[in-house]
Design an enzyme around this catalytic site. Sequence first.
Site, PDB file in Angstrom:
ATOM      1  N   ASN A 102      -0.847  -4.176  -4.000  1.00 39.22           N
ATOM      2  CA  ASN A 102      -0.794  -2.442  -2.988  1.00 39.22           C
ATOM      3  C   ASN A 102      -2.234  -3.009  -2.811  1.00 39.22           C
ATOM      4  OD1 ASN A 102      -1.176  -0.354  -1.683  1.00 39.22           O
ATOM      5  ND2 ASN A 102      -2.079  -0.125  -2.971  1.00 39.22           N
ATOM      6  N   GLU A 103      -3.610  -2.990  -3.298  1.00 36.85           N
ATOM      7  CA  GLU A 103      -4.460  -2.787  -2.476  1.00 36.85           C
ATOM      8  C   GLU A 103      -5.952  -3.411  -3.825  1.00 36.85           C
ATOM      9  OE1 GLU A 103      -6.767   0.684  -1.307  1.00 36.85           O
ATOM     10  OE2 GLU A 103      -5.837   0.245   0.690  1.00 36.85           O
ATOM     11  N   CYS A 115      -1.479   3.312  -3.466  1.00 36.47           N
ATOM     12  CA  CYS A 115      -2.445   3.314  -5.305  1.00 36.47           C
ATOM     13  C   CYS A 115      -1.468   3.620  -6.325  1.00 36.47           C
ATOM     14  CB  CYS A 115      -2.965   4.268  -5.289  1.00 36.47           C
ATOM     15  SG  CYS A 115      -4.892   3.447  -3.515  1.00 36.47           S
ATOM     16  N   GLU A 165       4.706   6.973  -0.057  1.00 31.53           N
ATOM     17  CA  GLU A 165       4.432   6.936  -1.145  1.00 31.53           C
ATOM     18  C   GLU A 165       4.596   8.662  -1.792  1.00 31.53           C
ATOM     19  OE1 GLU A 165      -0.241   5.689  -1.165  1.00 31.53           O
ATOM     20  OE2 GLU A 165       0.354   6.718  -3.320  1.00 31.53           O
TER      21      GLU A 165
HETATM   22  O1  AHR Z   1      -2.750   5.979   1.601  1.00 24.48           O
HETATM   23  C1  AHR Z   1      -3.483   6.320   0.920  1.00 24.48           C
HETATM   24  C2  AHR Z   1      -4.156   4.861   0.127  1.00 24.48           C
HETATM   25  O2  AHR Z   1      -4.868   4.597   0.676  1.00 24.48           O
HETATM   26  C3  AHR Z   1      -3.267   4.593  -0.293  1.00 24.48           C
HETATM   27  O3  AHR Z   1      -2.343   5.220  -1.713  1.00 24.48           O
HETATM   28  C4  AHR Z   1      -3.573   3.050  -0.859  1.00 24.48           C
HETATM   29  O4  AHR Z   1      -2.799   2.477  -1.410  1.00 24.48           O
HETATM   30  C5  AHR Z   1      -4.426   3.496   0.458  1.00 24.48           C
HETATM   31  O5  AHR Z   1      -6.091   3.421  -0.069  1.00 24.48           O
END
Ligand code: AHR
Length: 658
Positions: A374-375, A243, A51
């Site tokens: 993602n989340e 994220c 990321e």
């Molecule tokens: O790894 C950091 C963050 O943690 C990521 O962006 C997210 O998916 C999780 O909350």
Amino acid sequence: MKNNKRFRSLIAAFAASAVLSATAQNSAPLTIKANELKATIQPTMFGVFFEDINMGADGGLYAELVKNRSFEFANPLMGWKEQRQSGSNVLVVNRNDKTANPRFARVTVGSSKPFGLTNEGFRGMGIKKDDGYDFSIWAASHDGSSTTIRAELVSSTGDKLGSASVVVVGTEWKQYKVSFTANATEPKAKLNVWFEGKSVVDVDMISLFPQDTWKRRPGGLRADLVQLLADMKPGFIRFPGGCIVEGRDLINRYQWKKTVGKVEDREVIVNRWNMEFAHRPTPDYYQSFGLGFFEYFQMAEDIGAEPLPILNCGMACQFNTAEVVATENLDPYIQDALDLIEFANGSTDTKWGKLRADMGHPSPFNLKLMGVGNENWGPQYIERNKLFTKAIKDKYPNIKLVNSSGTDQSGERFDYLNGELRKMNADIIDEHYYRDPKWFRENARRYDSYDPKSSKVFAGEYAAQSKGIASIDNKNNWLCAMSEAAFMTGLERNAGVVYMASYAPLFAHVDGWQWTPDLIWMDNLRSYGTPNYYVQKLFSLNKGSQVVPILLNNDVVAGQDSLFATASIDHKTNELLIKVVNTSDKDVTRQFVFEGIKRLDAKGMITILKSNDLSKVNSLDDPKSLSPTETALNVTGKKMDILLPAYSMQVIKVKIIN
Ligand code: AHR
């Protein structure tokens, strides 16, 4: 100081519990049943999660040295400083706000003295003696007269490190390029761009790259960082997050189509980590997308990892705006997913396959996996996920989809999503756990009770937090890494359930991070793997192809006597691979009994990672302070005693003779 105290008491509490279990240990052997094949270990089992957080891409993996090269930051001259001369100036001009890269700089040189723009780089520029540097600039004369543009690298103390010039002639926009060699090594250099000769000139995309990139690709990636990934032989690479996929709002979500094609046509947007943490502000953090989807696919191919892109599912980050796209307006989002498959795999006479070919890769990237969201959580996610799944599976039934189970590994959100996704017969469910080290040691049996006939698991983001989630005091210490190793034995043992796993986040710049712990740390010139990196690497390099039982008193080894273990057979090399973690503070000698094997090779190998200091970390100055060492193992029959040192992870490798 206060934090150190807290950490010491955590270690003391941990040591006390370890002593208790150490004294309670029995001397039963560890029995390996090498002919009982339990589950196939997927080639994708251990991978990496990338990321653009912590300056992971811009300022990190993407080797561009100039920050805000196209003047598209909210403050167009952020990162730049004028070297003023009377009569000279710089004006930021917007050519057309409908283009991806609307702004450029108009420089008026009004005297015989040169006017300069100095770029500070990403916390400086890392420059290496005798390495070549490629300077490029898009420019057009505004008034018809010619301008000499001189690129000059200087050290933090003003020493000249190298320079070269181009002469801009003509009113057409053109890219000018020149290269030069640096005469010294410097971690915090700056770039002066001098404009000489009375004239008015328009400039954009001012860029400086080292030639020493990964595979020496011009405009490429930092070689040392890709090498650290390649050394892990990861089964997959997940990108671009995290994220960042969601964005704080939908306008700033990650849109892969804006990251492909010519770099000068990729729209710069703010990085969501720019303002996420008030305690770690990074106002100059933007995404240039010079590292875009083509480059991710190419890197995955280079290092032999399956590409795993994660796409926005029509929902912005639910911790931020929580905006959702109305389901009747979701089609463009779904189309992005379908088009991405065409970009990766389509023939060169399709629209997106042609773009891939035009970018230099006519053959397909062979995409097999894709993530939807993602989340994300709640019924809104399931509703959107169903629409994505139907459209993708209708057209591309062989693409396996990764689905979100939210932000936590348990609780209402998780239970709801896990239940719904399993009802849908989802391919793979992504679970995240950022927990304290104890949680990892206590959850090595997590997957023992999952149904191997149901959806598979992707342990998509995890890392032991020495202090707490998002605490700036978290450390990549041995206690965390060892606890992750203990947990990972449970992932491998349950390879019939867990198809993929990745630590997160991957990279962090020591001067520009927002989140810790992270697997790999860097500055402008150097990088190192943490103890957690070596744990990941040992699992990845020694995963084998089939799980076989390793038992203690007829039970899996998941914390009894503070021991954790998994065993596998590698059918390609005909090796037996055993991973054992001893989380106690005592050296233990255990008998290993090998069943179901005719004979083992007399010479084996033990690779060990250990330290009596649970707070031990690696650093830029001592990058391998905690790293694996290898010793030969003489195998003396089907029973043998092996020392399991205190606070250790070891991989025992022996050849099987059938
Ligand atoms: O790894 C950091 C963050 O943690 C990521 O962006 C997210 O998916 C999780 O909350």
